[in-house]
Design a protein around this motif. Structure first.
Motif, mmCIF file in Angstrom:
data_model
loop_
_atom_site.group_PDB
_atom_site.id
_atom_site.type_symbol
_atom_site.label_atom_id
_atom_site.label_comp_id
_atom_site.label_asym_id
_atom_site.label_seq_id
_atom_site.Cartn_x
_atom_site.Cartn_y
_atom_site.Cartn_z
ATOM 1 N N GLY A 64 3.220 -4.070 3.685
ATOM 2 C CA GLY A 64 4.210 -4.453 2.601
ATOM 3 C C GLY A 64 4.020 -3.677 1.056
ATOM 4 N N GLN A 65 2.807 -3.207 1.360
ATOM 5 C CA GLN A 65 2.277 -2.537 -0.075
ATOM 6 C C GLN A 65 2.618 -0.996 -0.082
ATOM 7 O OE1 GLN A 65 -1.455 -4.752 -0.161
ATOM 8 N NE2 GLN A 65 -0.993 -5.042 -2.504
ATOM 9 N N ASP A 66 2.829 -0.614 -1.278
ATOM 10 C CA ASP A 66 3.031 0.999 -1.188
ATOM 11 C C ASP A 66 1.713 1.531 -1.675
ATOM 12 O OD1 ASP A 66 3.394 3.555 -1.974
ATOM 13 O OD2 ASP A 66 5.235 3.243 -3.371
ATOM 14 N N ILE A 67 1.159 2.289 -0.625
ATOM 15 C CA ILE A 67 -0.237 2.734 -0.925
ATOM 16 C C ILE A 67 -0.458 4.073 -1.092
ATOM 17 C CG2 ILE A 67 -1.182 0.969 0.908
ATOM 18 C CD1 ILE A 67 -1.383 3.394 2.657
ATOM 19 N N GLY A 68 0.801 4.692 -1.455
ATOM 20 C CA GLY A 68 1.086 6.213 -1.965
ATOM 21 C C GLY A 68 -0.135 6.712 -2.751
ATOM 22 N N GLU A 69 -0.605 5.835 -3.849
ATOM 23 C CA GLU A 69 -1.227 6.229 -4.922
ATOM 24 C C GLU A 69 -2.650 5.636 -4.826
ATOM 25 O OE1 GLU A 69 -0.596 8.052 -7.803
ATOM 26 O OE2 GLU A 69 1.517 8.558 -6.576
ATOM 27 N N TRP A 70 -3.037 4.749 -3.694
ATOM 28 C CA TRP A 70 -4.216 4.295 -3.380
ATOM 29 C C TRP A 70 -5.299 5.193 -3.157
ATOM 30 C CZ3 TRP A 70 -4.163 -0.980 -0.314
ATOM 31 C CH2 TRP A 70 -3.200 -1.916 -0.907
ATOM 32 N N ALA A 71 -6.721 5.087 -3.638
ATOM 33 C CA ALA A 71 -7.709 5.744 -3.299
ATOM 34 C C ALA A 71 -8.213 5.638 -1.710
ATOM 35 C CB ALA A 71 -8.887 5.225 -4.120
ATOM 36 N N PRO A 72 -8.696 6.655 -1.213
ATOM 37 C CA PRO A 72 -9.139 6.588 0.084
ATOM 38 C C PRO A 72 -9.992 5.418 0.569
ATOM 39 C CG PRO A 72 -9.681 8.777 -0.439
ATOM 40 C CD PRO A 72 -9.060 7.835 -1.790
ATOM 41 N N GLU A 73 -10.978 4.860 -0.510
ATOM 42 C CA GLU A 73 -11.573 3.889 0.127
ATOM 43 C C GLU A 73 -10.969 2.497 0.024
ATOM 44 O OE1 GLU A 73 -12.297 5.922 -2.364
ATOM 45 O OE2 GLU A 73 -13.031 4.859 -4.105
ATOM 46 N N ASP A 74 -9.913 2.697 -0.927
ATOM 47 C CA ASP A 74 -9.293 1.137 -0.742
ATOM 48 C C ASP A 74 -8.198 1.143 0.391
ATOM 49 O OD1 ASP A 74 -10.286 0.661 -3.411
ATOM 50 O OD2 ASP A 74 -8.633 1.775 -4.425
ATOM 51 N N ARG A 75 -7.731 2.373 0.897
ATOM 52 C CA ARG A 75 -6.828 2.406 1.953
ATOM 53 C C ARG A 75 -7.718 1.719 3.311
ATOM 54 N NH1 ARG A 75 -2.777 7.323 1.462
ATOM 55 N NH2 ARG A 75 -2.896 7.436 -0.778
ATOM 56 N N ALA A 76 -9.146 2.408 3.162
ATOM 57 C CA ALA A 76 -9.842 1.927 4.263
ATOM 58 C C ALA A 76 -10.236 0.493 4.286
ATOM 59 C CB ALA A 76 -11.164 2.719 4.334
ATOM 60 N N ARG A 77 -10.447 -0.092 2.901
ATOM 61 C CA ARG A 77 -10.994 -1.391 3.073
ATOM 62 C C ARG A 77 -9.677 -2.155 3.409
ATOM 63 N NH1 ARG A 77 -13.638 -0.610 -2.839
ATOM 64 N NH2 ARG A 77 -15.316 0.509 -2.122
ATOM 65 N N ALA A 78 -8.227 -1.847 3.117
ATOM 66 C CA ALA A 78 -7.409 -2.514 3.623
ATOM 67 C C ALA A 78 -6.985 -2.541 5.176
ATOM 68 C CB ALA A 78 -6.002 -2.020 2.968
ATOM 69 N N GLY A 79 -7.829 -1.724 5.804
ATOM 70 C CA GLY A 79 -7.681 -1.857 7.116
ATOM 71 C C GLY A 79 -7.189 -0.446 7.972
ATOM 72 N N ILE A 80 -7.194 0.801 7.092
ATOM 73 C CA ILE A 80 -6.641 1.800 7.946
ATOM 74 C C ILE A 80 -7.888 2.667 8.229
ATOM 75 C CG2 ILE A 80 -5.478 4.026 7.671
ATOM 76 C CD1 ILE A 80 -3.663 2.628 5.695
ATOM 77 N N PHE A 81 -8.275 2.884 9.637
ATOM 78 C CA PHE A 81 -9.199 3.704 10.060
ATOM 79 C C PHE A 81 -8.860 4.945 10.368
ATOM 80 C CE2 PHE A 81 -12.123 5.013 13.539
ATOM 81 C CZ PHE A 81 -13.351 4.897 12.816
ATOM 82 N N LEU A 82 -9.663 6.012 10.247
ATOM 83 C CA LEU A 82 -9.370 7.220 10.835
ATOM 84 C C LEU A 82 -10.436 7.838 11.766
ATOM 85 C CD1 LEU A 82 -7.899 10.091 11.052
ATOM 86 C CD2 LEU A 82 -8.793 10.793 9.005
ATOM 87 N N GLY A 83 -10.178 7.995 12.905
ATOM 88 C CA GLY A 83 -11.086 8.720 13.816
ATOM 89 C C GLY A 83 -11.191 10.268 13.657
ATOM 90 N N PHE A 84 -12.085 10.865 13.171
ATOM 91 C CA PHE A 84 -11.968 12.289 12.868
ATOM 92 C C PHE A 84 -12.135 13.147 14.064
ATOM 93 C CE2 PHE A 84 -12.913 12.480 8.018
ATOM 94 C CZ PHE A 84 -13.003 11.125 7.786
ATOM 95 N N GLN A 85 -11.162 14.220 13.725
ATOM 96 C CA GLN A 85 -11.201 15.223 14.887
ATOM 97 C C GLN A 85 -12.621 16.112 14.689
ATOM 98 O OE1 GLN A 85 -8.331 18.406 14.150
ATOM 99 N NE2 GLN A 85 -8.864 19.300 16.261
#
Lengths: 255, 482
Positions: A64-85
């Protein structure tokens, strides 16, 4: 959970994503497939906020939140995880220290107390078993000197530790032999709950034999050109990406 | 993207210096300037015996014949030696009841610096000698140490109380002719610490000296002498800070260590003099001569330094491995940020047989700073089976800083084995993004990476100070990365 609307993104003036839209709900597994250069990895980078890429148009909402401008660490803390190639090596930084910092920073953002050493080590032990990672790996520096397979397993281990809401796995199958593939896929399956969601980005169908997706999307030239159930992956495997290219480039022929 | 990275680097490396306050206390200072009169005055104020004054005057005469060294990779503005105050002592306000009492103002200052001088509040296991400007303010745990025969006091006190020991060892490792700044120090030195560990005694606590420059326009010229007699052991730590001022201030110290047979001395420094502001204004010139002599057979001296402060650092803690089977170590982390310059390293002089030295140097450069490692390994003709291992790593943050390595080797004995390894690396945008993606902020990511890089050296510090040093590394680089 995640809603992407008409997303355009470019790198050094070159547009890679050209109007991509996608909806992901809790409990779902989405596979994104596509030929090389179609924008799969760019999508992963843009969702996690890497500043190499510029979003020129569109909207990304997460919970429900527009994360377009969020810093990478804030997105990560919100619960988005990237498994790196290609997981990055950080010499001198122990996995334990790294994981502890990551976990406690994430907890801080959620107004939770940091874990005690005992709780933390307990969690390490549990998750190591869950993803069948060699105990010795976590005593070493982050990814330093790890084999390709070890690196990928380490990504799944970190995912287990951080318990993200949305996991994006970028080409997690690349460079894995069949046994490693099975271990990684088992890890992902075990971590699946009705509350979280997974986006599996892959070039080949074989990973989807182990991680069964609810939806398969085909990405081509920066847009999703086809979406269907898991059977689409098999069809793709059989007919190849040329089939997609023909359909998209000359829609009249197949119609 | 590179621009963004630079912006972040800038933000991270531009934090304020925490110890920049000034204590408002009256001081007893002599007028600016340097001449024989001034030297006589300093000696008189310290009520020194004749032999000490003679030593000073000889050093001064020699200094006048010397020139500022200019071989280092440093841009040193011209220093007007007549524009410096060479002696300044904080005036204790009220009449004190006992010698052990200290002006509350001074206690306050050291409290603020995190160095409480009341023994009950001190870190257990650490005895402190607190030096402000030209004098020692207080030395703690003196009595407990004296019970073991350990002498730990200010240098001035040692001159009065233990003249024979001072006469026997002072200037034997760093003679006043050694170099320009050593000669200057020998002429005008004010205070510092003196340590003597008697035969067979293992010093049960860390000894530490905390140096503070407070007064303006004042130079600090301290002198430390550590003597470890046969079969003894001591671990010693030195810390230093100064107020933020627009003018540069000079700090030219001498440290001499003597380790006799089977003795071991560990000397650790956390150097955090005011580095100047982000535009390079102000800061301390840190021109220091530190040298240890492994005099006895099987003796060991180990230097560990974490250098984060000072506008300019010129410093090469060295060891002379004279005793057979002696061991010397040098572990260093030097951080430079903004406009700081550092030219630091070591000299390992192998004279005895079967001597072994290890050098681990980690340079970290950020901002517009320049960081050089300069090291000499010399193996003399009779030093058979000498071993040296050197490792010099440089880490760059951003693209406007410089890292340089100048290793010198002089080997005159064919049985010597000398190894040198060097690396240069950069903190990559991909490493920072990887940390970010795990919820770690850019600042914390740099802290993690830098501390990981410096771990080998930090691990050599006594536990209590390792934690401080880790924080300090991170603070020193705050504002440097994005």
């Amino acid at each position: 959970m995640l809603s992407i609307k008409d997303l355009h993104a470019s790198i050094q003036g070159k547009e890679i994503l050209r109007g991509l839209s996608l909806e992901v709900k809790a409990g779902e597994v989405h596979a994104i497939m596509g030929p090389n250069g179609s924008g799969k990895s760019t999508l992963a980078s843009v969702l996690t906020g890497r500043d190499l890429f510029e979003v020129t148009h569109g909207e990304i909402t997460f919970e429900g939140q527009d994360i377009g401008e969020w810093a990478p660490e804030d997105r990560a803390r919100a619960g988005i995880f990237l498994g790196f190639q290609y997981p990055i090596e950080i010499p001198g930084v122990s996995m334990t220290n790294f994981m502890r910092t990551a976990l406690n920073e994430t907890r801080k953002a959620q107004n939770l107390e940091p874990l005690s050493s005992k709780e933390f080590l307990q969690r390490m032990r549990e998750k190591k078993e869950l993803v069948e990672i060699d105990s010795k790996l976590t005593n070493r520096s982050v990814n330093e000197g790890f084999s390709g397979g070890e690196k990928k397993r380490n990504e799944i281990f970190q995912m287990a530790m951080l318990e993200p809401k949305l996991a994006i796995l970028d080409e997690t199958d690349s460079g894995l032999d069949i046994d490693a593939l099975r271990i990684v896929a088992n890890g992902v399956n075990r971590l699946k709950t009705p509350e979280n969601a997974t986006i599996v980005i892959t070039h080949y169908q074989r990973l989807l034999d182990y991680i069964i997706p609810d939806f398969v999307h085909v990405l081509y030239e920066g847009r999703i050109v086809m979406s269907a159930g898991k059977e689409l992956a098999l069809e793709l495997e059989e007919k190849g990406y040329d089939w997609i290219k023909k359909q998209v480039d000359n829609p009249l022929i197949t119609l | 993207m590179e621009k963004d990275q630079d912006i972040i680097l800038n933000e991270v490396t531009q934090s304020e210096y925490k110890y920049g306050f000034v204590t408002d206390i009256e001081s007893d200072s002599i007028p600016k300037g340097l001449n024989e009169e001034v030297i006589r005055l300093i000696s008189e104020k310290k009520n020194e015996p004749e032999w000490m004054l003679e030593f000073r005057l000889k050093a001064f005469a020699h200094w006048k014949t010397m020139k500022n060294p200019n071989w280092a990779m440093l841009k040193i503005p011209e220093i007007d030696y007549q524009d410096i105050v060479y002696y300044s002592a904080p005036k204790q306000k009220k009449q004190l009841n006992s010698l052990d009492e200290v002006d509350p103002e001074l206690l306050d200052t050291f409290n603020k610096l995190g160095i409480p001088l009341e023994e009950q509040k001190l870190l257990t296991g650490v005895a402190v000698d607190a030096v402000m400007d030209s004098v020692s303010v207080k030395t703690t745990f003196k009595k407990n140490l004296a019970d073991l025969g350990i002498i730990f006091c200010s240098f001035s006190e040692a001159v009065q109380e233990y003249p024979d020991l001072v006469k026997k060892y002072m200037g034997t490792v760093v003679p006043y002719r050694d170099n320009y700044f050593a000669a200057l120090n020998s002429a005008v030195f004010s205070d510092g610490s003196f340590v003597y560990i008697p035969k067979g005694v293992r010093c049960p606590m860390e000894l530490s000296t905390y140096f503070r420059i407070n007064a303006a326009n004042t130079g600090q010229f301290e002198r430390t002498l550590i003597v470890a007699d046969d079969d003894s052991y001591v671990s010693y730590l030195e810390g230093c800070t100064a107020p933020m001022r627009d003018e540069n201030q000079l700090h030219a110290a001498i440290v001499e260590i003597i380790a006799l047979e089977n003795a071991e001395v560990k000397y650790s420094t956390v150097q955090n003099w005011y580095p100047g502001d982000k535009d390079g204004k102000g800061g301390i010139y840190n021109f220091v001569t530190k040298r240890g002599l492994c005099k006895g057979r099987n003796s060991k001296i180990s230097w560990t330094q974490v250098e984060t402060g000072s506008a300019i650092t010129w410093k090469y803690p060295s060891c002379i491995l004279k005793g057979d089977d002696s061991i010397a170590e040098f572990y260093s982390v030097a951080v430079t940020n903004n406009h700081q310059q550092a030219d630091t390293g070591t000299k390992m002089i192998h004279l005895g047989k079967n001597t072994k030295s290890t050098i681990v140097s980690k340079g970290i450069s950020a901002g517009k700073s320049n960081n050089s490692y300069r090291g000499l390994v010399r193996v003399a003709k009779n030093a058979s089976n000498a071993r040296n291992f050197s490792q010099c790593d440089s880490l760059l943050l951003g693209d406007q800083c410089g890292a340089h390595t100048f290793p010198y080797l002089e080997v005159d004995n064919s049985s010597a084995i000398v190894e040198h390894e060097a690396t240069t690396s950069k903190i990559g945008e991909d490493q920072i993004f990887y940390c970010n993606q795990r919820g770690i902020s850019t600042e914390d990511a740099i802290g993690l990476i830098v501390n990981g890089y410096a771990k080998e050296v930090i691990n050599q510090l006594p536990m209590e100070f390792a934690v401080e040093a880790q924080k300090l590394l991170q603070i020193s680089l705050e504002g440097s990365v994005g």
